[in-house]
Design a protein around this motif. Structure first.
Motif, short mmCIF file in Angstrom:
data_model
loop_
_atom_site.label_atom_id
_atom_site.label_comp_id
_atom_site.label_asym_id
_atom_site.label_seq_id
_atom_site.Cartn_x
_atom_site.Cartn_y
_atom_site.Cartn_z
N ASP A 141 -0.60 -0.94 1.30
CA ASP A 141 0.04 -2.22 1.59
C ASP A 141 0.41 -2.96 0.31
O ASP A 141 1.51 -3.52 0.19
N ALA A 142 -0.52 -2.97 -0.65
CA ALA A 142 -0.24 -3.66 -1.91
C ALA A 142 0.89 -2.99 -2.68
O ALA A 142 1.76 -3.67 -3.25
N MET A 143 0.92 -1.66 -2.70
CA MET A 143 1.98 -0.95 -3.41
C MET A 143 3.32 -1.16 -2.73
O MET A 143 4.36 -1.23 -3.41
N ARG A 144 3.33 -1.26 -1.42
CA ARG A 144 4.59 -1.51 -0.72
C ARG A 144 5.17 -2.86 -1.14
O ARG A 144 6.38 -3.01 -1.33
N LEU A 145 4.32 -3.86 -1.29
CA LEU A 145 4.79 -5.18 -1.70
C LEU A 145 5.21 -5.19 -3.17
O LEU A 145 6.19 -5.83 -3.54
N ARG A 146 4.46 -4.48 -4.00
CA ARG A 146 4.78 -4.46 -5.43
C ARG A 146 6.07 -3.69 -5.70
O ARG A 146 6.86 -4.05 -6.56
N LEU A 147 6.28 -2.58 -4.98
CA LEU A 147 7.43 -1.74 -5.24
C LEU A 147 8.71 -2.29 -4.63
O LEU A 147 9.79 -1.78 -4.88
N LYS A 148 8.58 -3.32 -3.76
CA LYS A 148 9.74 -3.96 -3.14
C LYS A 148 10.62 -2.92 -2.44
O LYS A 148 11.75 -2.63 -2.85
N ARG A 149 10.09 -2.36 -1.40
CA ARG A 149 10.84 -1.35 -0.65
C ARG A 149 12.12 -1.95 -0.09
O ARG A 149 12.26 -3.16 0.05
N PRO A 150 13.11 -1.11 0.29
CA PRO A 150 14.37 -1.62 0.84
C PRO A 150 14.12 -2.48 2.07
O PRO A 150 13.14 -2.31 2.79
N SER A 151 15.05 -3.43 2.29
CA SER A 151 14.89 -4.35 3.41
C SER A 151 14.98 -3.67 4.76
O SER A 151 14.63 -4.27 5.78
N THR A 152 15.48 -2.41 4.80
CA THR A 152 15.57 -1.70 6.08
C THR A 152 14.20 -1.32 6.61
O THR A 152 14.07 -1.04 7.79
N VAL A 153 13.17 -1.31 5.76
CA VAL A 153 11.81 -0.98 6.17
C VAL A 153 11.00 -2.25 6.25
O VAL A 153 10.79 -2.91 5.22
N PRO A 154 10.56 -2.68 7.42
CA PRO A 154 9.78 -3.93 7.52
C PRO A 154 8.50 -3.84 6.71
O PRO A 154 7.88 -2.78 6.59
N ILE A 155 8.08 -4.98 6.16
CA ILE A 155 6.88 -5.02 5.32
C ILE A 155 5.64 -4.63 6.13
O ILE A 155 4.76 -3.93 5.65
N LEU A 156 5.56 -5.08 7.39
CA LEU A 156 4.39 -4.83 8.21
C LEU A 156 4.52 -3.61 9.09
O LEU A 156 3.78 -3.44 10.05
N SER A 157 5.49 -2.73 8.80
CA SER A 157 5.63 -1.49 9.57
C SER A 157 4.50 -0.53 9.21
O SER A 157 3.86 -0.67 8.15
N PRO A 158 4.22 0.47 10.04
CA PRO A 158 3.13 1.42 9.75
C PRO A 158 3.33 2.14 8.43
O PRO A 158 4.45 2.46 8.04
N ILE A 159 2.23 2.37 7.74
CA ILE A 159 2.27 3.07 6.46
C ILE A 159 2.58 4.55 6.70
O ILE A 159 2.03 5.18 7.60
N THR A 160 3.47 5.10 5.89
CA THR A 160 3.85 6.50 6.02
C THR A 160 2.85 7.41 5.31
O THR A 160 2.01 6.95 4.53
N ALA A 161 2.98 8.71 5.56
CA ALA A 161 2.06 9.68 4.94
C ALA A 161 2.25 9.72 3.43
O ALA A 161 1.27 9.85 2.67
N ASN A 162 3.50 9.62 2.96
CA ASN A 162 3.73 9.63 1.51
C ASN A 162 3.10 8.41 0.84
O ASN A 162 2.55 8.51 -0.26
N GLU A 163 3.16 7.26 1.50
CA GLU A 163 2.55 6.06 0.94
C GLU A 163 1.04 6.20 0.87
O GLU A 163 0.40 5.72 -0.08
#
Length: 318
Positions: A141-163
């Motif tokens: 979750d923290a890396m998703r916020l730090r890396l600023k993923r594209p807006s097409t992927v919601p911030i609170l969406s389920p974490i993927t296997a790669n993440e």
């Protein structure tokens, strides 16, 4: 379901028995404190991250969350945030459900917990147990916020296997820098030379291109994945090693030592991991409950001919 509804209706008749004290018996000169308790939700963000954000002034990398945090810090600047263990949190009484007859006799729900009347220095200050917290979920979750993923992927969406994998190897890097800092310097500057006191002495370790210390082994020509053939090295004293062993034991369906060990070595090479695996299996509640108890069969008494002394060849049968 019908029985639960019937019990619920019976409890409604006891509502008049519930009384709330409205007069606090305070004077204008006394000081009042307001303490609010809440319960974390499984779908909510991890409590440890939220508490860190509230105590920090550094932006988290997401404008929406930054606005929420700054707004809370502005309207409640003197609020003291803390984490209370579940068994001492009065909010659990309501969130987990309680009968009205039980609630009326629960003083912590109406008057607050007993420890709140003591000195603030003796209040519970919980340190989260990493064996029970999904650290990979928190780091992802923290890396998703730090890396600023594209807006097409919601911030609170389920974490993927790669993440999850990225989060795991981020924890591995931090662990190795803490426990194997001298070894990392020696491998990079002395072409693999390690001192005799090093716990990695005798292992075929190397540093991969992204800086992870891995075990070489003899499976270079195996069809296994690269991470299984060259697992990262962890210290048994690090919480990450305990998390790997817990994951492997669940993956092995609470199997015996050998099956758990196979899953562990495919995920990480733990220094002194065999002792840690055996200790974890011995402490596993599920395994202890599933251990079969040997059946003790009552032994019948010996026959009379076996315990009576007679002359030789007296009982010979033709």
């Amino acid at each position: 379901m019908a029985q639960r509804w019937t019990n619920f209706k019976k409890n409604l008749y006891r509502i008049p028995d519930v009384a709330l004290t409205r007069w606090l018996r305070n004077s204008p000169s006394c000081q009042l404190q307001l303490h609010a308790f809440s319960d974390a939700s499984r779908r909510a963000m991890a409590a440890i991250i939220v508490l860190h954000w509230l105590h920090s002034s550094i932006p988290v990398g997401n404008s929406l969350i930054n606005n929420y945090i700054s707004h809370i810090q502005e309207i409640m600047p003197s609020i003291i945030w803390g984490h209370v263990p579940s068994q001492l949190n009065p909010e659990d009484v309501a969130s987990r459900g309680a009968k009205l007859t039980t609630l009326t006799h629960d003083n912590s729900w109406f008057e607050g917990p007993d420890w709140l009347r003591e000195s603030p220095f003796s209040w519970p200050c919980s340190s989260l147990n990493f064996a029970s917290v999904n650290v990979s979920q928190i780091v992802a979750d923290a890396m998703r916020l730090r890396l600023k993923r594209p807006s097409t992927v919601p911030i609170l969406s389920p974490i993927t296997a790669n993440e999850f994998n990225y989060a795991f190897y981020a924890c591995v890097l931090l662990s190795q820098r803490h426990h194997f800092a001298p070894e990392l310097v020696q491998i990079r500057t002395r072409e693999g030379y390690l001192s005799r006191q090093s716990p990695l002495k005798g292992l075929d370790v190397f540093v991969d291109p992204i800086g992870i210390l891995r075990e070489g082994g003899r499976l270079q020509h195996s069809s296994l994945s690269y991470n299984a053939r060259r697992p990262p090295t962890l210290s048994s004293a690090d919480p990450s090693a305990k998390l790997v062993i817990t994951w492997a034991h669940h993956r092995a369906l609470h199997g015996v030592f050998r099956s758990t060990y196979v899953h562990v070595v495919r995920r990480a090479w733990i220094i002194g991991g065999k002792r840690q695996i055996q200790a974890h299996i011995h402490r596993c509640v599920v395994c202890i409950r599933a251990q079969p108890r040997p059946i003790k069969q009552a032994i019948s008494p010996l026959p009379l001919e076996r315990v009576t002394s007679v002359r030789g060849f007296t009982r010979n049968r033709s």
